[in-house]
Design an enzyme around this catalytic site. Structure first.
Site, short mmCIF file in Angstrom:
data_model
loop_
_atom_site.label_atom_id
_atom_site.label_comp_id
_atom_site.label_asym_id
_atom_site.label_seq_id
_atom_site.Cartn_x
_atom_site.Cartn_y
_atom_site.Cartn_z
N ASP A 1 30.52 6.40 -39.22
CA ASP A 1 30.43 6.24 -40.67
C ASP A 1 29.87 7.51 -41.32
OD1 ASP A 1 31.33 3.60 -40.39
OD2 ASP A 1 29.28 2.88 -40.07
N ILE B 1 28.71 0.37 -28.85
CA ILE B 1 29.87 0.73 -29.67
C ILE B 1 30.76 -0.49 -29.91
CG2 ILE B 1 31.98 2.14 -29.74
CD1 ILE B 1 30.50 4.22 -28.06
N SER B 2 30.77 -1.42 -28.96
CA SER B 2 31.67 -2.57 -29.00
C SER B 2 31.50 -3.37 -30.29
CB SER B 2 31.41 -3.49 -27.81
OG SER B 2 31.43 -2.77 -26.59
N HIS C 1 27.92 -1.90 -39.95
CA HIS C 1 29.03 -1.11 -39.42
C HIS C 1 30.35 -1.85 -39.57
CE1 HIS C 1 30.90 2.05 -37.13
NE2 HIS C 1 31.23 1.25 -36.12
N ALA D 1 37.72 3.62 -19.07
CA ALA D 1 39.15 3.85 -18.92
C ALA D 1 39.93 3.60 -20.20
CB ALA D 1 39.71 2.96 -17.80
#
Length: 448
Positions: free
Chosen positions: A278, A245-246, A305, A138
């Site tokens: 990236d 991804i966090s 990252h 969400a």
């Protein structure tokens, strides 16, 4: 902080959805040009930053980041306003669905006669057979990511999870006439069902850094979120590809690895830190700087990252191109600080959500192609690695049905002097981030 509801003290505000950037919603704009379909028309469906449909002879311009052209000669059942024909051509001019993806798309569409209990769209059999779960669906990244994954011809089921506000997102997406079925799951009690039988788990869940919040505060919140979600994945889909991804990815991937180890289901070939953004940025900035055709540009990005741990290997750029020392420093700094560039442009109203969703969708599509048997899938990702003395490291990898088939060491050979120094400089920071993630899990028992 965990995903479990907090105790109510007085009047409690509704739970906010889990996502990396703190935004409640985001949008992707797709431009659809009007057309009239005749039995002899040619229609083009383009996947990318725009979608356009064009009938043969139409004066309207056609956008072609990536396209699938269906030549229609018979009036058949329609899907997305397109009609079936005797041929399928895939043209690609984007970095999202590149040459390899076009081949995969061709392979996923078979011109077969419809069989009982087999869905058919405009006479073409879409071999959609993979289940994807997005945890934090969400949010500002989760919503556009869900839309892009919904467009994949390889996805049969799209499970969306968040602690609030996900039901409306799923209802909205379910109206899109693409093959995958969309289901919503809200709160910890429904997390297990969301993950059962899933092939790919994508985790954009998390919170942004807010005023007055220290980096340690941010780490502890997101670390707990990732730990809880990966525990659930270990229990319900232990063989799934897990995409993290966090942020901070340099720490959350080691956290996920430790959780999976304690659960007894760790497979280093199936755990990925998504660093694709990236690469996407490096390709874009280099193409702009050197006036190159974007589809031809490929810049490997290694390290981690965050900040200086992001190391674009400009000397390895394809096609081969020369850079001055000043250009190398300028491009490297811009790629490393591109997230800040977006935050400043949004004037504090959010972070890089759309480009992150785009990059994450690209990595999901690559994973699905690999699962589907494509033997030529390469991406950069932050994974368990032996290419350096660090236990986790981002580099180019080859993907296959069982996850990572190979790490590609050639990118680290023959580096420029600038890149050699930058590689050594990033190692202490990346090492500290990895150790911080591992220590976090070792201090906290994993839920049985």
């Amino acid at each position: 902080m965990s995903l479990l509801p907090r105790p109510c003290t007085g009047k409690q505000k509704p739970a906010q959805p889990l996502h990396e950037d703190g935004l409640q919603a985001s949008a992707l704009w797709f431009q659809i040009s009007k057309f009239e379909m005749a039995t002899t028309s040619t229609a083009t469906f383009s996947i990318g930053s725009t979608v356009s449909f064009r009938s043969r002879g139409s004066p309207l311009l056609q956008t072609k980041p990536s396209s699938v052209r269906f030549v229609s000669r018979n009036s058949l059942a329609s899907f997305s306003g397109l009609k079936a024909g005797a041929s399928v051509n895939c043209d690609s001019e984007s970095s999202f669905l590149g040459k390899e993806s076009s081949a995969a798309l061709r392979g996923s569409i078979a011109l077969k006669a419809q069989k009982p209990n087999q869905r058919s769209y405009y006479g073409l059999q879409l071999q959609a057979s993979y289940k994807v779960a997005i945890l934090g669906a969400a949010g500002g990244i989760g919503q556009p990511l869900a839309l892009l994954v919904k467009m994949s011809p390889l996805v049969s089921a799209l499970n969306l999870y968040d602690i609030a506000n996900v039901k409306g997102v799923a209802a909205d997406l379910s109206h899109c006439n693409t093959p995958s079925q969309v289901l919503d799951f809200t709160g910890p009690d429904e997390l297990g069902n969301c993950l059962k039988g899933v092939n790919v788990v994508v985790i954009p869940a998390g919170v942004p850094r807010k005023p007055g919040m220290t980096r340690d505060d941010l780490f502890n919140i997101n670390a707990n979120i990732v730990k809880t979600l990966v525990e659930a994945a270990a229990d319900n889909c232990p063989d799934a590809f897990i995409h993290i991804i966090s942020n901070p990815v340099n720490s959350t991937v080691p956290i996920a690895a430790e959780v999976l180890k304690q659960k007894g289901v760790y497979d280093p070939k199936k755990l990925f830190g998504v660093t694709t953004l990236d690469v996407v940025r490096a390709n874009t900035f280099v193409a702009q700087k050197k006036n190159l055709k974007l589809i031809d540009v490929d810049v490997p990005v290694i390290g981690g990252h965050a900040g200086i741990t992001i190391l674009p290997l400009l000397s390895k750029t394809k096609p081969s191109v020369s850079f001055t020392d000043e250009e190398v420093e300028e491009l490297t700094a811009r790629i490393q600080n591109a997230g800040t560039e977006v935050v400043e442009a949004k004037a504090g109203a959010g972070s890089a959500t759309l480009s992150m969703a785009y990059a994450a969708a690209r990595f999901v599509e690559s994973s699905l192609r690999a699962l589907d048997g494509d033997g030529d899938v390469y991406e950069c990702s932050y994974v368990q690695s032996d290419l350096t003395d660090l236990p986790f490291f981002a580099s180019r990898i080859k993907l296959g049905r069982k996850g990572i088939e190979a790490l590609i060491p050639s990118d680290l050979q023959g580096l420029s002097e600038y890149e050699e120094k930058a590689l050594e400089a990033l190692k202490p920071e990346l090492k500290a981030s990895i150790e911080k993630g591992i220590a976090f899990v070792q201090k906290q028992p994993v839920t049985a």
